[in-house]
Scaffold this motif. Sequence first.
Motif, short mmCIF file in Angstrom:
data_model
loop_
_atom_site.label_atom_id
_atom_site.label_comp_id
_atom_site.label_asym_id
_atom_site.label_seq_id
_atom_site.Cartn_x
_atom_site.Cartn_y
_atom_site.Cartn_z
N HIS A 144 37.44 35.95 58.69
CA HIS A 144 36.70 35.88 57.43
C HIS A 144 35.33 36.51 57.61
O HIS A 144 34.85 36.70 58.73
N ASP A 146 32.42 35.40 57.37
CA ASP A 146 31.42 34.65 58.13
C ASP A 146 31.84 34.47 59.59
O ASP A 146 31.20 33.73 60.33
N THR A 148 34.67 33.18 60.69
CA THR A 148 35.70 32.15 60.90
C THR A 148 37.05 32.82 61.17
O THR A 148 37.43 33.76 60.45
N ILE A 149 37.73 32.35 62.19
CA ILE A 149 39.07 32.88 62.46
C ILE A 149 40.07 32.08 61.65
O ILE A 149 40.19 30.86 61.82
N GLY A 150 40.75 32.75 60.71
CA GLY A 150 41.70 32.05 59.84
C GLY A 150 43.01 31.78 60.54
O GLY A 150 43.61 30.72 60.38
N GLN A 169 50.07 23.04 57.26
CA GLN A 169 49.18 22.17 56.49
C GLN A 169 48.07 22.99 55.85
O GLN A 169 47.85 24.14 56.21
N GLY A 171 44.73 24.61 55.47
CA GLY A 171 43.79 25.05 56.50
C GLY A 171 44.47 25.57 57.76
O GLY A 171 43.79 25.90 58.73
N GLY A 173 46.02 28.37 58.00
CA GLY A 173 45.82 29.81 58.12
C GLY A 173 46.78 30.67 57.31
O GLY A 173 46.78 31.90 57.45
N LYS A 174 47.57 30.07 56.43
CA LYS A 174 48.54 30.85 55.64
C LYS A 174 47.83 31.89 54.76
O LYS A 174 48.17 33.06 54.80
N SER A 175 46.86 31.41 53.99
CA SER A 175 46.16 32.33 53.07
C SER A 175 45.41 33.41 53.85
O SER A 175 45.38 34.57 53.44
N SER A 176 44.81 33.02 54.97
CA SER A 176 44.05 33.99 55.76
C SER A 176 44.97 35.10 56.25
O SER A 176 44.62 36.28 56.21
N GLN A 215 46.17 32.88 46.21
CA GLN A 215 46.41 31.47 45.93
C GLN A 215 45.77 31.09 44.58
O GLN A 215 46.35 30.36 43.80
N1 LIG Z 1 36.65 32.52 52.67
C1 LIG Z 1 36.62 31.88 53.84
N2 LIG Z 1 35.54 31.98 54.65
C2 LIG Z 1 35.51 31.36 55.83
N3 LIG Z 1 36.49 30.61 56.32
C3 LIG Z 1 37.60 30.46 55.56
C4 LIG Z 1 37.72 31.08 54.28
N4 LIG Z 1 38.91 30.76 53.76
C5 LIG Z 1 39.52 29.98 54.67
N5 LIG Z 1 38.73 29.80 55.76
C6 LIG Z 1 39.06 29.04 56.97
O1 LIG Z 1 40.19 29.63 57.59
C7 LIG Z 1 41.06 28.63 58.07
C8 LIG Z 1 42.42 28.83 57.45
O2 LIG Z 1 42.35 28.59 56.06
P1 LIG Z 1 43.43 29.11 55.03
O3 LIG Z 1 43.89 30.44 55.48
O4 LIG Z 1 42.86 28.99 53.67
O5 LIG Z 1 44.59 28.04 55.25
P2 LIG Z 1 45.84 27.67 54.32
O6 LIG Z 1 46.06 28.77 53.36
O7 LIG Z 1 46.95 27.49 55.30
O8 LIG Z 1 45.48 26.39 53.65
C9 LIG Z 1 40.42 27.29 57.73
O9 LIG Z 1 39.73 26.85 58.88
C10 LIG Z 1 39.47 27.62 56.63
O10 LIG Z 1 38.36 26.76 56.67
#
Ligand SMILES: Nc1ncnc2c1ncn2[C@@H]1O[C@H](COP(=O)(O)OP(=O)(O)O)[C@@H](O)[C@H]1O
Length: 357
Positions: A144, A146, A148-150, A169, A171, A173-176, A215
């Motif tokens: 991401h 910032d 953050t490793i998704g 679950q 968080g 990482g599916k969306s990432s 999403q």
């Molecule tokens: N826009 C973002 N910026 C920073 N961190 C993110 C962002 N979106 C998700 N994350 C982080 O990336 C990780 C995976 O999240 P995400 O991919 O949304 O999971 P899921 O889709 O499985 O619920 C989590 O730790 C979440 O906090």
Amino acid sequence: MKLAAATPAVHAHLRHVDSGRVSAAVREHRVQAVLDGVPMVMVQGGVVAAWAVFLGGGWGLATTLLVANAVAGFDWFGRVAGMVVTEAPGTRAWQKETSRFAGGVDLMDLPPGVDLVSGAAPEPPQVERIPLETLSLRNFSALHDDGTIGVQGVDLTVQRGELVLLVGQVGSGKSSMLAALAGLIEHTGDVLWNGTPVADAQVFLRPGQVAHVAQVPRVLSGSFADNVRLGHERRFDVPVAAARLGPDIAEAGGKDALVGHRGVRLSGGQVQRLALARALATDAELILADDVSSALDATTENELWAALRERGATVIGATAKRAALAQADRVVVLVDGEVAAIGPWRELGVRWGHLAG
Ligand SMILES: Nc1ncnc2c1ncn2[C@@H]1O[C@H](COP(=O)(O)OP(=O)(O)O)[C@@H](O)[C@H]1O
Ligand SMILES: [Mg+2]
């Protein structure tokens, strides 16, 4: 601020910053007044002196008029000089700061073909469409903005026409992972398209090649048709039917019915299905569908996956529904941003069944 009990400190800081601003403004006005006033007094003094010389008999009428007018003209030079002194530093500072915000480029220097008044810009470079045979991810991580490793360390190969579903679950990482595959966020590791590494994900992995259903998708304020076609010559009925949006559109009054400001008239499910129709309308090589379970009931979701499968579409999706997972060629289980298992659901269901509903 309230949580940190920092309100008084922040107020004090703002007062301090503001008092600096006020004294700078007062100083500027003083300088301005001097620069405006002094030339004016000198010029008027000059005019009076010229007439005094006339009255004293030193000059004739013509000479006096000439001198008085010329001196009065200098008033203008004084004002302009004053403005240069007071306004130039501010203008320079403003230009410097705005160009720093813009990354140091010259803001007045537009790229060729860009017209800010008419809103015209050159077409983006056309990316050649390459039919997908295999998509391979090697040590793939999604990052991401910032930092953050998704999701990290993903190794996965998807064949043309496969349906691969991610489960995990909130968080995990599916969306990432799906966003990185759509070039929306950065990735590290390799993405191989038919074995060739994708050099620029943002350019290559975009509509035409890859379609992404977010999403929480964005909807434009226009009609259903505008939202599906996005200004291109694209089909409407077929993708809408595949996304199970037909009855909703008929009820709303047809494809030219408006969806309200950014889709306020639509339910969350309708927004998702509209985004899905938009993605299907691109006839992309790879469809990435995030969390369609939230928009469709189990039966409809199953029909959707079956329809995509019939069309031979290559799909990577995220779902939380068991029935859907059972249809997938492979299921990828994500736990805390890493792949915990890959395989058909009939093998994984026993161990990971609690992740699906
Ligand atoms: N826009 C973002 N910026 C920073 N961190 C993110 C962002 N979106 C998700 N994350 C982080 O990336 C990780 C995976 O999240 P995400 O991919 O949304 O999971 P899921 O889709 O499985 O619920 C989590 O730790 C979440 O906090
Ligand atoms: Mg998600």
